[in-house]
Design a protein around this motif. Sequence first.
Motif, PDB file in Angstrom:
ATOM      1  N   THR A 124     -30.435  47.090  50.629  1.00  0.00           N
ATOM      2  CA  THR A 124     -31.713  46.801  49.975  1.00  0.00           C
ATOM      3  C   THR A 124     -31.913  47.769  48.806  1.00  0.00           C
ATOM      4  O   THR A 124     -31.591  47.439  47.669  1.00  0.00           O
ATOM      5  CB  THR A 124     -32.870  46.902  50.980  1.00  0.00           C
ATOM      6  OG1 THR A 124     -32.849  48.166  51.648  1.00  0.00           O
ATOM      7  CG2 THR A 124     -32.791  45.787  52.012  1.00  0.00           C
ATOM      8  N   ILE A 151     -28.597  37.015  50.824  1.00  0.00           N
ATOM      9  CA  ILE A 151     -29.881  37.549  51.272  1.00  0.00           C
ATOM     10  C   ILE A 151     -30.221  36.982  52.654  1.00  0.00           C
ATOM     11  O   ILE A 151     -30.118  35.786  52.891  1.00  0.00           O
ATOM     12  CB  ILE A 151     -30.989  37.210  50.255  1.00  0.00           C
ATOM     13  CG1 ILE A 151     -30.729  37.937  48.938  1.00  0.00           C
ATOM     14  CG2 ILE A 151     -32.363  37.549  50.807  1.00  0.00           C
ATOM     15  CD1 ILE A 151     -30.751  39.442  49.029  1.00  0.00           C
ATOM     16  N   ASN A 152     -30.654  37.875  53.531  1.00  0.00           N
ATOM     17  CA  ASN A 152     -30.943  37.499  54.917  1.00  0.00           C
ATOM     18  C   ASN A 152     -32.440  37.629  55.196  1.00  0.00           C
ATOM     19  O   ASN A 152     -32.892  38.560  55.866  1.00  0.00           O
ATOM     20  CB  ASN A 152     -30.136  38.361  55.887  1.00  0.00           C
ATOM     21  CG  ASN A 152     -30.229  37.868  57.320  1.00  0.00           C
ATOM     22  OD1 ASN A 152     -30.539  36.708  57.552  1.00  0.00           O
ATOM     23  ND2 ASN A 152     -29.960  38.745  58.263  1.00  0.00           N
ATOM     24  N   GLY A 153     -33.227  36.733  54.631  1.00  0.00           N
ATOM     25  CA  GLY A 153     -34.653  36.685  54.938  1.00  0.00           C
ATOM     26  C   GLY A 153     -35.538  37.297  53.871  1.00  0.00           C
ATOM     27  O   GLY A 153     -35.081  37.970  52.939  1.00  0.00           O
ATOM     28  N   ASP A 154     -36.839  37.071  54.030  1.00  0.00           N
ATOM     29  CA  ASP A 154     -37.819  37.491  53.022  1.00  0.00           C
ATOM     30  C   ASP A 154     -37.917  39.002  52.885  1.00  0.00           C
ATOM     31  O   ASP A 154     -38.095  39.522  51.777  1.00  0.00           O
ATOM     32  CB  ASP A 154     -39.191  36.913  53.368  1.00  0.00           C
ATOM     33  CG  ASP A 154     -39.260  35.402  53.185  1.00  0.00           C
ATOM     34  OD1 ASP A 154     -38.388  34.858  52.462  1.00  0.00           O
ATOM     35  OD2 ASP A 154     -40.164  34.765  53.762  1.00  0.00           O
ATOM     36  N   ILE A 155     -37.865  39.725  53.983  1.00  0.00           N
ATOM     37  CA  ILE A 155     -37.989  41.181  53.912  1.00  0.00           C
ATOM     38  C   ILE A 155     -36.825  41.772  53.118  1.00  0.00           C
ATOM     39  O   ILE A 155     -37.003  42.651  52.268  1.00  0.00           O
ATOM     40  CB  ILE A 155     -38.064  41.788  55.326  1.00  0.00           C
ATOM     41  CG1 ILE A 155     -39.357  41.343  56.021  1.00  0.00           C
ATOM     42  CG2 ILE A 155     -37.993  43.317  55.265  1.00  0.00           C
ATOM     43  CD1 ILE A 155     -39.472  41.793  57.462  1.00  0.00           C
ATOM     44  N   HIS A 156     -35.626  41.287  53.404  1.00  0.00           N
ATOM     45  CA  HIS A 156     -34.436  41.722  52.661  1.00  0.00           C
ATOM     46  C   HIS A 156     -34.623  41.457  51.171  1.00  0.00           C
ATOM     47  O   HIS A 156     -34.412  42.343  50.325  1.00  0.00           O
ATOM     48  CB  HIS A 156     -33.221  40.967  53.210  1.00  0.00           C
ATOM     49  CG  HIS A 156     -31.909  41.398  52.636  1.00  0.00           C
ATOM     50  ND1 HIS A 156     -30.733  40.742  52.928  1.00  0.00           N
ATOM     51  CD2 HIS A 156     -31.564  42.395  51.771  1.00  0.00           C
ATOM     52  CE1 HIS A 156     -29.732  41.324  52.293  1.00  0.00           C
ATOM     53  NE2 HIS A 156     -30.214  42.321  51.578  1.00  0.00           N
ATOM     54  N   ARG A 157     -35.031  40.249  50.828  1.00  0.00           N
ATOM     55  CA  ARG A 157     -35.231  39.882  49.421  1.00  0.00           C
ATOM     56  C   ARG A 157     -36.275  40.766  48.758  1.00  0.00           C
ATOM     57  O   ARG A 157     -36.057  41.281  47.649  1.00  0.00           O
ATOM     58  CB  ARG A 157     -35.641  38.417  49.325  1.00  0.00           C
ATOM     59  CG  ARG A 157     -36.049  37.960  47.917  1.00  0.00           C
ATOM     60  CD  ARG A 157     -36.489  36.505  47.903  1.00  0.00           C
ATOM     61  NE  ARG A 157     -37.546  36.227  48.854  1.00  0.00           N
ATOM     62  CZ  ARG A 157     -38.831  36.528  48.664  1.00  0.00           C
ATOM     63  NH1 ARG A 157     -39.213  37.122  47.521  1.00  0.00           N
ATOM     64  NH2 ARG A 157     -39.738  36.234  49.563  1.00  0.00           N
ATOM     65  N   GLU A 158     -37.419  40.969  49.405  1.00  0.00           N
ATOM     66  CA  GLU A 158     -38.512  41.735  48.791  1.00  0.00           C
ATOM     67  C   GLU A 158     -38.126  43.190  48.560  1.00  0.00           C
ATOM     68  O   GLU A 158     -38.412  43.767  47.502  1.00  0.00           O
ATOM     69  CB  GLU A 158     -39.748  41.636  49.677  1.00  0.00           C
ATOM     70  CG  GLU A 158     -40.384  40.245  49.675  1.00  0.00           C
ATOM     71  CD  GLU A 158     -41.465  40.095  50.731  1.00  0.00           C
ATOM     72  OE1 GLU A 158     -41.803  41.115  51.376  1.00  0.00           O
ATOM     73  OE2 GLU A 158     -41.956  38.972  50.922  1.00  0.00           O
ATOM     74  N   THR A 161     -35.378  43.353  45.715  1.00  0.00           N
ATOM     75  CA  THR A 161     -35.962  42.978  44.431  1.00  0.00           C
ATOM     76  C   THR A 161     -36.864  44.071  43.894  1.00  0.00           C
ATOM     77  O   THR A 161     -36.775  44.465  42.719  1.00  0.00           O
ATOM     78  CB  THR A 161     -36.750  41.663  44.569  1.00  0.00           C
ATOM     79  OG1 THR A 161     -35.854  40.617  44.953  1.00  0.00           O
ATOM     80  CG2 THR A 161     -37.415  41.294  43.253  1.00  0.00           C
ATOM     81  N   PRO A 177     -29.952  32.802  49.595  1.00  0.00           N
ATOM     82  CA  PRO A 177     -29.822  33.060  51.036  1.00  0.00           C
ATOM     83  C   PRO A 177     -28.378  32.935  51.496  1.00  0.00           C
ATOM     84  O   PRO A 177     -27.557  32.259  50.870  1.00  0.00           O
ATOM     85  CB  PRO A 177     -30.699  31.972  51.664  1.00  0.00           C
ATOM     86  CG  PRO A 177     -30.736  30.871  50.666  1.00  0.00           C
ATOM     87  CD  PRO A 177     -30.675  31.542  49.323  1.00  0.00           C
ATOM     88  N   HIS A 217     -33.666  28.677  44.436  1.00  0.00           N
ATOM     89  CA  HIS A 217     -33.722  30.133  44.582  1.00  0.00           C
ATOM     90  C   HIS A 217     -33.400  30.910  43.311  1.00  0.00           C
ATOM     91  O   HIS A 217     -33.356  32.150  43.350  1.00  0.00           O
ATOM     92  CB  HIS A 217     -32.777  30.574  45.702  1.00  0.00           C
ATOM     93  CG  HIS A 217     -33.189  30.086  47.057  1.00  0.00           C
ATOM     94  ND1 HIS A 217     -32.737  28.900  47.592  1.00  0.00           N
ATOM     95  CD2 HIS A 217     -34.037  30.615  47.979  1.00  0.00           C
ATOM     96  CE1 HIS A 217     -33.274  28.723  48.790  1.00  0.00           C
ATOM     97  NE2 HIS A 217     -34.060  29.739  49.042  1.00  0.00           N
TER      98      HIS A 217
END
Length: 458
Positions: A124, A151-158, A161, A177, A217
């Motif tokens: 991350t 990317i493995n889910g919203d938390i990972h992405r946020e 990023t 994803p 995405h």
Amino acid sequence: MKSLLITGDRSGSGKTSITLAIAALLSEDHVVQPFKVAMDYIDPSYLTGVTGRPCRNLDSFVMDAPLMHDVYANGAVGVDISIVEGVRGLYEGSDALTDRGSTASVAKTLDLPVILVVDARSITRSAAALVKGFQAFDPAVRIEGVILNQINGDIHREKATTAIEHACGIPVIGAIPRREEMKLTMRHLGLVPFLEGSQKEVFHEKIHAITHIIGDHVDIDQLLDIAKETPAPTERPALFQPADTTDIRIGVALDESFNFYYNDLFDLLRAQGAEPVFFSPIHDRLPDADGYIIGGGYPELFADELEQNTRMREAVREVSANGTPIYAECGGLIYLTEDLVLAAGHDNRTRDEHYTMAGVFRGETRMPVRRVIGYVQGTASDKSPLGSGAFAGHEFHHTDVRLADDTEYAYRLTRGKGIKDNLDGAVCNNTMAGYTHLHPSSVPGMFRKFTNRCRSER
């Protein structure tokens, strides 16, 4: 014209799948011209497939800056968007201390904004450190956006990023994803070639699925905002201008077994007054022509079909014996030997399998052997139908060609393996065949000598 370059932080980052999908999406409403960094055939075949325009290769190992600009302009005449796909990681090149042969060198030569695809699996905040390092390594490379992959889910992405945009000052325009659909079929040298008819339907299904994921995405509008805007070229550079008259025919082997060609070849032939005449060594008879080119490919996968076309093999052997110029690269070299041996243990074979080839050169091809891949440099003697001169190119193969001891060779390599002992370009009559792949635009004089030889020998 808008233009940009998409590259990865490493091999396997997912840049090929992502670039293909972006090119396919943009082609729905725009004329898109694809380019590929490095001497590669597989990715360009797919980029051609999704855009409907011949992909062009750009390589700073074999091209100087003026030539690269000409190749780029030749491909980009009249287009809306030019997309360049990088090779391997952004800074990988031919050696450790310079950027020769790298994606970075192409980005700088053409002054293209760079979108960096980062394999963010299991990282991350570290993704920001990685991007920051890429920015600092060569500030002349304009990294202006990031696409995160795996990317493995919203938390990972946020987290990833936020870290990148805060630390690096550039936007994350996409977060892909982790999906099985994003993987494309691989083979020993890369992706399965698009021209293999059996693969086209599978490919279209795969690219449809990948395009759907990328469309959901990646912010395509933001990507186009990052793209550089310049006037589109309106005419071909002089090197590629078609000749006023065509006076010779060059037969070019093109089918599922032989399809490794740089698209500049066909422009150069036409510029030199030669008409390419395409034929299939599997399905056709040999067409009447003043010379022949047999490119690379995967003849070992179609060995039985090539053997069965006896008339083609005999005709190739006959025109060679009669002095008609023939130029063959890698897969073409294999086809011109007497025997192709697929060894026991390869693809679950229980014994060696022998297939009869054209037999222009005395000797056999054996497969598999240790993979040979890399750039080559050398000089050609006047034994070659392409004439004498220095050249740089590439070799990649899993085969070992073993020719008769008295075989003559036109190439002496200072870098690369060749057929044996740094010798390549076996010569017989006016036929030359070797493992070396040449980018025709980098040695137009050699191909001019070939077309002139075809004129003088007809």
